[in-house]
Write a protein that holds these residues in place. Structure first.
Motif, PDB file in Angstrom:
ATOM      1  N   TRP A 191      41.588  61.586 -63.981  1.00 62.98           N
ATOM      2  CA  TRP A 191      40.194  61.146 -64.026  1.00 62.98           C
ATOM      3  C   TRP A 191      39.516  61.399 -62.677  1.00 62.98           C
ATOM      4  O   TRP A 191      38.407  61.905 -62.607  1.00 62.98           O
ATOM      5  CB  TRP A 191      40.133  59.663 -64.376  1.00 62.98           C
ATOM      6  N   ALA A 195      38.919  56.005 -61.366  1.00 64.83           N
ATOM      7  CA  ALA A 195      38.920  55.570 -62.767  1.00 64.83           C
ATOM      8  C   ALA A 195      38.278  54.192 -62.885  1.00 64.83           C
ATOM      9  O   ALA A 195      38.507  53.333 -62.034  1.00 64.83           O
ATOM     10  CB  ALA A 195      40.353  55.522 -63.295  1.00 64.83           C
ATOM     11  N   PHE A 200      37.184  56.417 -70.882  1.00 64.10           N
ATOM     12  CA  PHE A 200      38.428  56.064 -70.196  1.00 64.10           C
ATOM     13  C   PHE A 200      39.211  55.032 -70.991  1.00 64.10           C
ATOM     14  O   PHE A 200      40.437  55.124 -71.111  1.00 64.10           O
ATOM     15  CB  PHE A 200      38.151  55.552 -68.783  1.00 64.10           C
TER      16      PHE A 200
END
Length: 86
Positions: free
Chosen positions: A28, A36, A53
């Motif tokens: 990410w 993240a 996410f």
């Protein structure tokens, strides 16, 4: 012996989950340039980013769970088969 295999399966599951989470966070960071999103209530993170996410994390967690459960079950079956042959 079954309890040892189950405990080992739990340890593997926790380790695999932690590794998958760290990998996902790293990917990410690499793709978005941002850390993240760990707090869904942080208004500095975009809602679509947080949702993506969350969905990806849940999917990875489910895959890790299924694979470790199947591995543990397979190990128990092999042990039972081996014990029956002895």
């Amino acid at each position: 012996m079954n309890i040892l295999v189950k405990l080992f399966g739990l340890a593997v599951s926790l380790g695999a989950g932690a590794l998958a989470n760290k990998t996902l966070e790293g990917l990410w960071q690499k793709k978005t340039g941002k850390p993240a999103p760990k707090d869904g209530t942080d208004l500095n993170d975009s809602l679509p980013g947080v949702l993506v996410f969350a969905v990806v994390s849940a999917g990875v967690g489910a895959v890790v769970h299924v694979l470790t459960q199947r591995g543990t079950k397979s190990a128990l079956a092999r042990m039972k088969k081996t014990a029956d042959e002895v």
